[in-house]
Design a protein around this motif. Sequence first.
Motif, PDB file in Angstrom:
ATOM      1  N   ILE A 141       0.459  -1.414   0.364  1.00 60.75           N
ATOM      2  CA  ILE A 141       0.094  -0.262   0.024  1.00 60.75           C
ATOM      3  C   ILE A 141       1.279   1.321   0.098  1.00 60.75           C
ATOM      4  CG2 ILE A 141      -1.584   1.707   1.182  1.00 60.75           C
ATOM      5  CD1 ILE A 141      -1.824  -1.456  -0.182  1.00 60.75           C
ATOM      6  N   LEU A 142       2.238   1.320   0.980  1.00 59.45           N
ATOM      7  CA  LEU A 142       2.499   2.878   0.932  1.00 59.45           C
ATOM      8  C   LEU A 142       3.613   2.538  -0.444  1.00 59.45           C
ATOM      9  CD1 LEU A 142       4.468   2.119   4.255  1.00 59.45           C
ATOM     10  CD2 LEU A 142       2.967   3.550   3.836  1.00 59.45           C
ATOM     11  N   LEU A 143       4.098   1.268  -1.312  1.00 54.94           N
ATOM     12  CA  LEU A 143       4.774   2.009  -2.793  1.00 54.94           C
ATOM     13  C   LEU A 143       3.932   2.312  -3.621  1.00 54.94           C
ATOM     14  CD1 LEU A 143       7.133  -1.758  -2.612  1.00 54.94           C
ATOM     15  CD2 LEU A 143       7.313   0.716  -2.994  1.00 54.94           C
ATOM     16  N   ALA A 144       1.663   1.522  -3.541  1.00 54.75           N
ATOM     17  CA  ALA A 144       0.827   2.322  -4.072  1.00 54.75           C
ATOM     18  C   ALA A 144       0.913   3.934  -3.841  1.00 54.75           C
ATOM     19  CB  ALA A 144       0.132   1.317  -4.248  1.00 54.75           C
ATOM     20  N   ASN A 145       0.813   4.471  -2.822  1.00 50.86           N
ATOM     21  CA  ASN A 145       1.047   5.164  -2.530  1.00 50.86           C
ATOM     22  C   ASN A 145       1.867   6.007  -2.726  1.00 50.86           C
ATOM     23  OD1 ASN A 145      -2.130   6.149  -1.344  1.00 50.86           O
ATOM     24  ND2 ASN A 145      -1.021   4.623   0.385  1.00 50.86           N
ATOM     25  N   LEU A 146       2.836   6.056  -2.647  1.00 55.22           N
ATOM     26  CA  LEU A 146       4.111   6.644  -3.290  1.00 55.22           C
ATOM     27  C   LEU A 146       3.636   6.459  -4.322  1.00 55.22           C
ATOM     28  CD1 LEU A 146       7.095   5.549  -1.056  1.00 55.22           C
ATOM     29  CD2 LEU A 146       6.172   7.343  -0.657  1.00 55.22           C
ATOM     30  N   VAL A 149       1.914  10.016  -5.269  1.00 57.24           N
ATOM     31  CA  VAL A 149       2.850  10.826  -4.618  1.00 57.24           C
ATOM     32  C   VAL A 149       3.474  11.555  -5.112  1.00 57.24           C
ATOM     33  CG1 VAL A 149       2.169  11.739  -2.412  1.00 57.24           C
ATOM     34  CG2 VAL A 149       0.279  10.043  -3.030  1.00 57.24           C
ATOM     35  N   VAL A 150       4.519  11.200  -4.735  1.00 61.40           N
ATOM     36  CA  VAL A 150       5.566  11.261  -4.879  1.00 61.40           C
ATOM     37  C   VAL A 150       6.742  11.995  -6.303  1.00 61.40           C
ATOM     38  CG1 VAL A 150       8.138  10.776  -4.677  1.00 61.40           C
ATOM     39  CG2 VAL A 150       6.843   9.725  -3.188  1.00 61.40           C
ATOM     40  N   PRO A 151       6.243  11.521  -7.163  1.00 58.33           N
ATOM     41  CA  PRO A 151       6.366  11.964  -8.503  1.00 58.33           C
ATOM     42  C   PRO A 151       5.746  13.604  -8.609  1.00 58.33           C
ATOM     43  CG  PRO A 151       5.943   9.435  -8.753  1.00 58.33           C
ATOM     44  CD  PRO A 151       5.563  10.194  -7.485  1.00 58.33           C
ATOM     45  N   PRO A 152       4.781  13.848  -8.178  1.00 54.55           N
ATOM     46  CA  PRO A 152       3.717  15.713  -9.182  1.00 54.55           C
ATOM     47  C   PRO A 152       4.387  15.680  -8.232  1.00 54.55           C
ATOM     48  CG  PRO A 152       2.011  13.349  -8.525  1.00 54.55           C
ATOM     49  CD  PRO A 152       3.227  12.753  -8.146  1.00 54.55           C
ATOM     50  N   ALA A 153       5.073  15.605  -7.231  1.00 54.87           N
ATOM     51  CA  ALA A 153       5.700  17.015  -6.044  1.00 54.87           C
ATOM     52  C   ALA A 153       7.107  17.039  -6.403  1.00 54.87           C
ATOM     53  CB  ALA A 153       5.926  16.196  -4.543  1.00 54.87           C
TER      54      ALA A 153
END
Length: 311
Positions: free
Chosen positions: A273-278, A281-285
């Motif tokens: 779940i954490l990897l799917a969220n990263l 979420v992370v690339p757009p930031a």
Amino acid sequence: MLYPNNTLFHPPSFLLMGIPGLEDVQNWIGFPFFAVYLIALLGNVTILFVIQIERSLHQPMFYFLAMLACTDLGLSTATITVPKMLGIFWLNLRDIVFGACITQMYTIHICTGLESVVLTVMAIDRYIAICNLLRYSMLLTNKVVAILGIVIIVRTLVFVTPFIFHPFCGVRIIPHTYCEHMGLAKLACANIRINVIYGLIAFSVGYIDLSVIGFSYVQILRAVFHLPSWDARLKALSTCGSHVCVMSAFYLPALFSFMTHRFGHNIPHYIHILLANLYVVVPPALNPVIYGVRTKQIRERVLRILNPKSC
């Protein structure tokens, strides 16, 4: 085909469980995700604003960057991924209606598909800029850029639209922070082999994008190392640095997420779940931060906006 009596083709809602196994710390997990969301929102809006007002940036490379920023805004905001995620973490708002869940799933997959193909087109742009510099302005005219933009959208829609759905029955609990294709497919009352095949096809399309990017950079490196001086080589490579960083930020979490989902059966579910969220979420930031720091024209324009007295 007969289905159980509790079968529903359009259930009223689903229940998003957040990150099973980390319920006790979900309140705290929400804070870094909220910070990353704000960075993505502010950074991408700034990139779009600077490209719009700075006429010197009205060229193909920055048009593609604007496409990437729009995609990132869609992935982090229009999908309601992060706002819904924060609602689960902080307010225990786990219920999501069927229509909102399907819309979120489609939007996430459309945006990730767009991001992949935009990064591919940006690699081709860098290849032409370095290997065919004298023909760059002739090959990448505004008309060609517009056509590429249409092709990017059409290709993404072609591969995302045919998602297959089956009737849902029994428990309608999704152990995730957002609605995603395989999470919904696993709740179906029918054989989901076709969904698995479709997921592999989608992964293959991403592999084709990576192959095109890889070919472009092989040609770029060959051209760069034929340049006469190290200064010229470093200058040429520096124009690709931002793109390489952005590609890594997008593809590495995607690769780890896919590999753990398909083969990491012994890995704790909360890691999945954490990897799917990263991944969403992370690339757009990171993208606006990378381009803002590494791209001289954008960096200087932002500094002039922040400190007009220095002009």
